[in-house]
Scaffold this active site. Sequence first.
Site, PDB file in Angstrom:
ATOM      1  N   GLN B 258       0.801  -1.183   0.008  1.00 50.68           N
ATOM      2  CA  GLN B 258      -0.059   0.073   0.128  1.00 50.68           C
ATOM      3  C   GLN B 258       0.726   1.384  -0.061  1.00 50.68           C
ATOM      4  O   GLN B 258       0.535   2.141  -0.769  1.00 50.68           O
ATOM      5  CB  GLN B 258      -0.870  -0.026   1.004  1.00 50.68           C
ATOM      6  CG  GLN B 258      -2.113   1.166   0.928  1.00 50.68           C
ATOM      7  CD  GLN B 258      -2.920   1.108  -0.214  1.00 50.68           C
ATOM      8  OE1 GLN B 258      -3.208  -0.037  -0.416  1.00 50.68           O
ATOM      9  NE2 GLN B 258      -2.721   1.999  -0.791  1.00 50.68           N
ATOM     10  N   HIS B 261       2.394   2.987  -3.329  1.00 52.83           N
ATOM     11  CA  HIS B 261       1.546   3.597  -4.052  1.00 52.83           C
ATOM     12  C   HIS B 261       1.676   5.218  -4.337  1.00 52.83           C
ATOM     13  O   HIS B 261       1.963   5.962  -5.358  1.00 52.83           O
ATOM     14  CB  HIS B 261       0.134   3.557  -3.729  1.00 52.83           C
ATOM     15  CG  HIS B 261      -0.581   2.298  -4.521  1.00 52.83           C
ATOM     16  ND1 HIS B 261      -0.653   2.065  -5.678  1.00 52.83           N
ATOM     17  CD2 HIS B 261      -1.058   1.329  -3.834  1.00 52.83           C
ATOM     18  CE1 HIS B 261      -1.233   1.011  -5.966  1.00 52.83           C
ATOM     19  NE2 HIS B 261      -1.338   0.307  -5.054  1.00 52.83           N
ATOM     20  N   GLU B 330     -10.626   1.660   1.987  1.00 52.38           N
ATOM     21  CA  GLU B 330     -10.911   1.288   0.394  1.00 52.38           C
ATOM     22  C   GLU B 330     -10.557  -0.141   0.315  1.00 52.38           C
ATOM     23  O   GLU B 330     -11.287  -1.071  -0.117  1.00 52.38           O
ATOM     24  CB  GLU B 330      -9.618   2.042  -0.333  1.00 52.38           C
ATOM     25  CG  GLU B 330      -9.812   1.685  -1.858  1.00 52.38           C
ATOM     26  CD  GLU B 330      -8.490   2.302  -2.523  1.00 52.38           C
ATOM     27  OE1 GLU B 330      -7.683   2.911  -1.826  1.00 52.38           O
ATOM     28  OE2 GLU B 330      -8.448   2.446  -3.823  1.00 52.38           O
ATOM     29  N   HIS B 331      -9.369  -0.693   0.871  1.00 47.12           N
ATOM     30  CA  HIS B 331      -9.100  -2.109   0.948  1.00 47.12           C
ATOM     31  C   HIS B 331      -9.026  -2.318   2.440  1.00 47.12           C
ATOM     32  O   HIS B 331      -8.477  -1.946   3.113  1.00 47.12           O
ATOM     33  CB  HIS B 331      -7.567  -2.428   0.390  1.00 47.12           C
ATOM     34  CG  HIS B 331      -7.544  -1.659  -0.871  1.00 47.12           C
ATOM     35  ND1 HIS B 331      -6.610  -0.503  -1.285  1.00 47.12           N
ATOM     36  CD2 HIS B 331      -7.694  -2.332  -2.142  1.00 47.12           C
ATOM     37  CE1 HIS B 331      -6.511  -0.430  -2.585  1.00 47.12           C
ATOM     38  NE2 HIS B 331      -7.470  -1.268  -3.215  1.00 47.12           N
ATOM     39  N   ASP B 366      -5.755  -6.216  -7.150  1.00 41.34           N
ATOM     40  CA  ASP B 366      -5.105  -4.929  -7.961  1.00 41.34           C
ATOM     41  C   ASP B 366      -4.982  -5.536  -9.558  1.00 41.34           C
ATOM     42  O   ASP B 366      -5.210  -4.562 -10.200  1.00 41.34           O
ATOM     43  CB  ASP B 366      -3.857  -4.456  -7.488  1.00 41.34           C
ATOM     44  CG  ASP B 366      -3.995  -3.584  -6.121  1.00 41.34           C
ATOM     45  OD1 ASP B 366      -4.860  -3.312  -5.828  1.00 41.34           O
ATOM     46  OD2 ASP B 366      -2.882  -3.407  -5.470  1.00 41.34           O
ATOM     47  N   HIS B 425     -52.893  17.253 -12.306  1.00 46.20           N
ATOM     48  CA  HIS B 425     -52.557  16.050 -11.980  1.00 46.20           C
ATOM     49  C   HIS B 425     -53.787  15.148 -11.618  1.00 46.20           C
ATOM     50  O   HIS B 425     -54.042  14.262 -12.345  1.00 46.20           O
ATOM     51  CB  HIS B 425     -51.498  15.850 -10.797  1.00 46.20           C
ATOM     52  CG  HIS B 425     -50.193  16.172 -10.827  1.00 46.20           C
ATOM     53  ND1 HIS B 425     -49.659  17.335 -11.339  1.00 46.20           N
ATOM     54  CD2 HIS B 425     -49.060  15.355 -10.946  1.00 46.20           C
ATOM     55  CE1 HIS B 425     -48.497  17.111 -11.401  1.00 46.20           C
ATOM     56  NE2 HIS B 425     -47.957  16.067 -11.000  1.00 46.20           N
TER      57      HIS B 425
END
Lengths: 437, 437
Positions: B258, B261, B330-331, B366, B425
């Site tokens: 991680q 990145h 996220e993960h 991934d 209506h």
Amino acid sequence: MAFLQRYDNPPNEQLKTLLSRNLGKTQSVTKQVSAILDAVKEEGDAALFCYASEFDGVNLSSLAVSLEEIQAAEEQVDGSLKQALSQAYTHIHAFHAAQMPIGEQVEVAPGISLSRKVVPLNRVGLYIPGGTAPLFSTVLMLAIPALVAGCPEVVLCTPPGKQGTIHPAILYAAKLCNVKEVYAVGGAQAIAAMAYGTQSIQAVDKIFGPGNQYVTEAKVQVSSTTCAIDMPAGPSEVMVVASPFSNPSFVASDLLSQAEHGRDSQAMLVVQGEKTEGKDFLDRVEEAITNQLTSLERTEFLTQSLACSRAFIVPDLNSTAHIVNSYAPEHLIIDLGETEDDALLERVVNAGSVFLGPYSCESAGDYASGTNHTLPTNGWARSYSGVSTDSFIKKITVQKLSKEGLTSLAPTLLCMAEQEQLGAHRGAVAVRLGEEK
Amino acid sequence: MAFLQRYDNPPNEQLKTLLSRNLGKTQSVTKQVSAILDAVKEEGDAALFCYASEFDGVNLSSLAVSLEEIQAAEEQVDGSLKQALSQAYTHIHAFHAAQMPIGEQVEVAPGISLSRKVVPLNRVGLYIPGGTAPLFSTVLMLAIPALVAGCPEVVLCTPPGKQGTIHPAILYAAKLCNVKEVYAVGGAQAIAAMAYGTQSIQAVDKIFGPGNQYVTEAKVQVSSTTCAIDMPAGPSEVMVVASPFSNPSFVASDLLSQAEHGRDSQAMLVVQGEKTEGKDFLDRVEEAITNQLTSLERTEFLTQSLACSRAFIVPDLNSTAHIVNSYAPEHLIIDLGETEDDALLERVVNAGSVFLGPYSCESAGDYASGTNHTLPTNGWARSYSGVSTDSFIKKITVQKLSKEGLTSLAPTLLCMAEQEQLGAHRGAVAVRLGEEK
């Protein structure tokens, strides 16, 4: 009397202009809303009480509507409305229950199991606008899918009336859908409260519902930083597709029921057929509009909206499909006869909700047939769907690899990680297969 | 050497701060992006050529990558990468094909038929960032669901390299997924081009893909007025949940993959177990990090990211579930032993993608297991799902009422329309049932 601006099979270049929406957001709305959001973010409840006094003209002692008040509303709603809400509830619930997704599970290769876990949003905020009439139908349209999805916490914000209270029909509809938190807060400040949270109102995960340009702008502003929203919204609109042999009174009533929503509502009519017959038909539609107008109130909205309405005469299904998909209407009413209705539906790709045949008037979907009436406007039907059970749900992907599964993937993973120059991504695989420590 | 800031079962108040992301968007990014959007909106291609020269350092003769160039890329990609992409493609395709929804059809009452028509988005734009390495995996993750959904037009924008060309692996992956339009345009200007359209690039209905803060800000800005986007994005992040009996090398490798990145990536570790054992385990994880670091490049990213990483020791599943759902990672990697893994998964409600057990490393997802790697960051997992086939699809509701159906609804519709004070209506129903003209 001519209500509709008429265009005979306009060329493509002209069409683009004719199908445009005239929305000008003023810079001042952006700034005012931004100031309101900041105030609520910083001062919380204090700002909300302040705005209630300034905008709604009431001094509230509490933002939360008490459970007693919600219970008491039941006695103030008359029996016929209760029965109506009950039928609407049944249909809306049935259709939204059918939409409930099931998480799929796939073993894409031995030892590689993938699935999606379906989870309701934990806390959702529903905004119900105030105004002249209580929009209890919108309560059903937002609270029922939240209930079907299984959202544990549902919050409803709506502006207080002059007496500081909420219309009993709104409270009754909320109770019907098991909404337990109701706050007498309206406008951009309600959106701010639900997005940021205050002392009384805990922040939500997603905000739903229609509103005026301040509410809409507030939703857009919070959506970029803080809180998801259902969709960007704009004035309501309809496109009616008819043939020269359709019933002109039905068509007139559909255009009028769109036009009465507000002065910026847009009603478009496409007549598919021979030119002279199309013109005769438009004359009959205008005659019917004149007749029906006599018995209607809201004449200010109606005349202003109708003045912006347009009618097109086009020769064939191709032209109709092109106009429909270019405009991407929120509501699309099709009445060309059964075979031709189906042929057009087949080709419709941009629309919020479609009403097929002479008896599917928009009011049916607005209230009680079961489809949702929170739909994409302003051309957003090109990319958005209307609110549905999906809107209240998340799908979390899950993967489980066995050692065998990872081994079978390893050459691929190592190769891709190397080429993307991500050494630790490579390492996470190698270390698991005992190739590195 | 201590990499991880350690916290022993922190109280709730403290936890909120510890789980916060440190994202400061500067005012200058907002303004720069806004200027770029305006320039592209007004000047079209001319602005794009200008920015290519300014930002990418190349003078392009054409923005579109020719079909010949795309074909030629095939020869420049080596066989092992082709094989890797092929396996990844197969898994991603299989999982995303299983996600394809079917429109439901319900007759909620006699003569009231409701359905949803599933339609792919007509034209979608995929953004693939540039940078040091070609992100061909992101091409697969965005283009395969577009293909599965059946989107007729798929556009890919990616910044040109110093020679004005696109990396052959990107072009090869695009070809594999049947993407026919590729443009050498990057940054906020690519988002502007896809949102507004230029002479070379026709506007799209929705924009997908990751990017730096300029790209992300551009996506957010266009999403409020012009073009839908997949989701607001932020730096990547992982939360690893382990027990003192997990493999410390596996855990170390997950934190590192991680961290590599980017310098703003966040890696969080939760150790569920007894306090002393938890501390010992953390020591072993740090030792493994030290070992693994020696063989890694990208040390600048790694050390900066790790400095912001945190490790929590918590006593039980309750505390773990609370931390996970509060952070909304996220993960999420879970490795507590099979029974406990399942028990935790059952309680996870906020996460982008979950990796279960010791062999489900993030790199698998991934690249090639088949789940999508475009996932909600920065806590958006509370309200957003990751990219899936759903993201490329709209659902249009359709209703068809017979006269009998409308008659059975009429009392409800008339009552609700009257109470909402919408006379037209009401009229649209009455006129169809012959009660009014």
